[in-house]
Design an enzyme around this catalytic site. Structure first.
Site, PDB file in Angstrom:
ATOM      1  N   ARG A 150       7.448  19.799  -3.863  1.00  0.00           N
ATOM      2  CA  ARG A 150       7.780  21.232  -3.756  1.00  0.00           C
ATOM      3  C   ARG A 150       8.299  21.498  -2.116  1.00  0.00           C
ATOM      4  O   ARG A 150       7.952  20.827  -1.353  1.00  0.00           O
ATOM      5  CB  ARG A 150       6.622  22.186  -4.090  1.00  0.00           C
ATOM      6  CG  ARG A 150       6.050  21.784  -5.592  1.00  0.00           C
ATOM      7  CD  ARG A 150       4.883  23.020  -5.646  1.00  0.00           C
ATOM      8  NE  ARG A 150       3.729  22.873  -4.819  1.00  0.00           N
ATOM      9  CZ  ARG A 150       2.671  22.062  -5.108  1.00  0.00           C
ATOM     10  NH1 ARG A 150       2.686  21.751  -6.479  1.00  0.00           N
ATOM     11  NH2 ARG A 150       1.547  21.947  -4.133  1.00  0.00           N
ATOM     12  N   PHE A 175     -13.196  42.691   1.911  1.00  0.00           N
ATOM     13  CA  PHE A 175     -12.219  42.243   0.917  1.00  0.00           C
ATOM     14  C   PHE A 175     -10.903  41.908   1.734  1.00  0.00           C
ATOM     15  O   PHE A 175     -10.491  40.576   1.446  1.00  0.00           O
ATOM     16  CB  PHE A 175     -12.373  42.695  -0.342  1.00  0.00           C
ATOM     17  CG  PHE A 175     -11.266  42.020  -1.498  1.00  0.00           C
ATOM     18  CD1 PHE A 175     -11.608  41.138  -2.076  1.00  0.00           C
ATOM     19  CD2 PHE A 175      -9.862  42.465  -1.273  1.00  0.00           C
ATOM     20  CE1 PHE A 175     -10.781  40.710  -3.109  1.00  0.00           C
ATOM     21  CE2 PHE A 175      -9.034  42.263  -2.214  1.00  0.00           C
ATOM     22  CZ  PHE A 175      -9.640  41.246  -3.018  1.00  0.00           C
ATOM     23  N   ARG A 232       1.122  26.014   6.331  1.00  0.00           N
ATOM     24  CA  ARG A 232       0.082  24.879   6.530  1.00  0.00           C
ATOM     25  C   ARG A 232       0.343  23.798   5.528  1.00  0.00           C
ATOM     26  O   ARG A 232      -0.106  22.535   5.934  1.00  0.00           O
ATOM     27  CB  ARG A 232      -1.138  25.736   6.218  1.00  0.00           C
ATOM     28  CG  ARG A 232      -2.533  24.780   6.078  1.00  0.00           C
ATOM     29  CD  ARG A 232      -3.704  25.558   5.581  1.00  0.00           C
ATOM     30  NE  ARG A 232      -3.518  25.643   4.163  1.00  0.00           N
ATOM     31  CZ  ARG A 232      -4.194  26.365   3.308  1.00  0.00           C
ATOM     32  NH1 ARG A 232      -5.034  27.145   3.755  1.00  0.00           N
ATOM     33  NH2 ARG A 232      -3.645  26.715   2.252  1.00  0.00           N
ATOM     34  N   TYR A 274      10.778  35.718  -1.908  1.00  0.00           N
ATOM     35  CA  TYR A 274       9.955  34.848  -2.701  1.00  0.00           C
ATOM     36  C   TYR A 274       8.314  35.244  -2.520  1.00  0.00           C
ATOM     37  O   TYR A 274       7.422  35.126  -3.409  1.00  0.00           O
ATOM     38  CB  TYR A 274       9.912  33.420  -2.484  1.00  0.00           C
ATOM     39  CG  TYR A 274       9.125  32.622  -3.017  1.00  0.00           C
ATOM     40  CD1 TYR A 274       9.105  32.209  -4.438  1.00  0.00           C
ATOM     41  CD2 TYR A 274       7.995  31.945  -2.194  1.00  0.00           C
ATOM     42  CE1 TYR A 274       8.089  31.433  -4.887  1.00  0.00           C
ATOM     43  CE2 TYR A 274       7.057  31.160  -2.786  1.00  0.00           C
ATOM     44  CZ  TYR A 274       7.040  30.886  -4.148  1.00  0.00           C
ATOM     45  OH  TYR A 274       6.235  29.998  -4.829  1.00  0.00           O
TER      46      TYR A 274
END
Length: 421
Positions: A228, A288, A218, A171
């Site tokens: 969910r 980044f 978290r 997932y």
């Protein structure tokens, strides 16, 4: 106030002050919005509205890569908004996800039935898709391919729960690992990075999985409240009969055991993160990639063995985030940061924790691949009490001055993307 949360952390207070007076520009340079087309400016406005974590680092990328990554993010944000919207029936949502990549080449396509907070990226999708079609073919091919694969994967998990640890990895691959793979291919396509960066999908996948697993860990309570569930059943069923039991005080000990197991699992991606970052050559690409990763390990450290995960929100301090953002600009600093937070987790490991041995093993490996104790101590150098007091006093006075002067300039326009989100 952010400065109060950083009391006792003088380095954070100083960096907050530096950030307020423009120090962030050394890492996050200001964009020239005037040179952009109207649709591209709108895309960057949507980027700033929908992303707290990535807007600033995307806008700091070099050259044409910046626009490619901005559009990539918005396309996937639109796709993710469809997945998250519980008001869309499955018979409509599944084909939407599976076919979403085709909408990139349909100039008029938009979707106005979403009830999600980021629905503007669907309602005004033509603005995003036109800028997608303005990108070079090498970028369009990557974005379309990743969008397709992600949509198919999201559709697969709509009707099944994440049961095993293997499915958790699968997932997370669909929703984040593919992002890491796509970004790596964009880096290589821009020629700012070597072709090997885009070719090594295993390391790129780990970059995405580390961030996604950190978010899932978290966000336990928020996801529960929204109906969910992303914690894998194979993990939580060892400690409770229902995942929602962890939010109850009487199940705290079991909840912490499961939490620590999942944090340990996420930490197994850190050696790959170190290996990936060590390959990067371009400074803007390094920033980044590195900044979200160091914030993730700081967040995992804050979550580890922390009852607050099941009672509220666990977030790193803004001063802490700014400090990480300003420091994580070279490999040595990143390794030092990783070593520091690994040590923090190590100090929290309980002798009674069921995952103790696995946790100790992965922390040992991470420290082996990060910094030597001597290098770590050089970063966390001794700060005298006199220096701490003087720095805190200076920062507090400066903060009062900045707040006072800011009140006299409220009528001046603020450029999009200049504030920390």
């Amino acid at each position: 106030m952010d400065i109060l949360k950083s009391l006792g952390h003088p380095e954070e207070i100083i960096n907050l002050f530096k950030y307020k007076i423009g120090g962030c520009r050394s890492v996050m340079p200001k964009l020239d919005y005037d040179s952009m087309s109207e649709t591209l400016r709108t895309c960057y406005a949507y980027l700033n509205q929908t992303s707290r974590s990535f807007a600033a680092v995307i806008q700091a990328l070099d050259g044409e890569l910046r626009h490619a990554v901005c559009i990539f993010y918005l396309v996937l944000r639109a796709l993710d908004t469809v997945e998250d919207d519980m008001s869309i029936p499955l018979e409509k949502k599944v084909p939407l996800l599976q076919d979403f990549h085709t909408f990139l080449y349909q100039p008029e396509w938009s979707f106005s039935e979403s009830r999600e907070k980021d629905r503007q990226v669907l309602e005004d999708f033509p603005t995003i898709s036109v800028e997608f079609r303005n990108l070079g073919q090498e970028y369009r091919d990557v974005i379309s391919d990743i969008c397709h694969r992600m949509g198919v994967g999201m559709a697969e998990f709509l009707e099944k729960k994440v049961s095993s640890m293997k499915e958790w990895d699968k997932y997370c691959h669909y929703v984040a690992g593919l992002v890491g793979i796509g970004l790596s291919r964009l880096f290589s396509a821009s020629q700012l990075e070597d072709t090997e960066v885009g070719r090594d999908t295993e390391l790129a996948n780990s970059m995405g999985l580390f961030l996604q697993k950190t978010n899932i860990i978290r966000d336990y309570l928020e996801d529960q409240q929204e109906g969910r569930a992303f914690w894998p059943q194979e993990a939580w069923s060892q400690f409770a009969s229902r995942l929602e039991d962890f939010a109850r005080p009487q199940h705290l000990s079991s909840a912490l055991s499961c939490l620590n197991l999942l944090v340990t699992d996420a930490l197994h991606h850190v050696p790959d993160v170190i290996a990936y970052l060590s390959r990067l050559c371009n400074q803007s690409v390094f920033n980044f990639c590195a900044i979200p990763q160091v914030m993730a390990i700081a967040t995992l450290s804050a979550c580890y063995n922390n009852p607050q995960v099941f009672q509220g929100v666990v977030k790193i301090r803004k001063g802490q985030a700014v400090t990480l953002m300003m420091q994580a600009t070279n490999m040595g600093a990143v390794q030092s940061i990783i070593a520091q937070y690994s040590q923090e987790i190590l100090q929290k490991v309980s002798g009674a924790d069921p995952s103790r041995e696995k946790t100790l093993r992965i922390l040992s490996l991470i420290r082996e691949k990060s910094l030597s104790p001597a290098a770590l101590s050089s970063r966390a150098h001794h700060i005298s009490p006199v220096y701490v007091s003087a720095a805190m006093l200076l920062a507090a006075l400066s903060w009062q001055y900045l707040n006072a002067t800011r009140n006299t300039s409220l009528q001046r326009p603020v450029q999009t993307g200049q504030t920390l989100r």
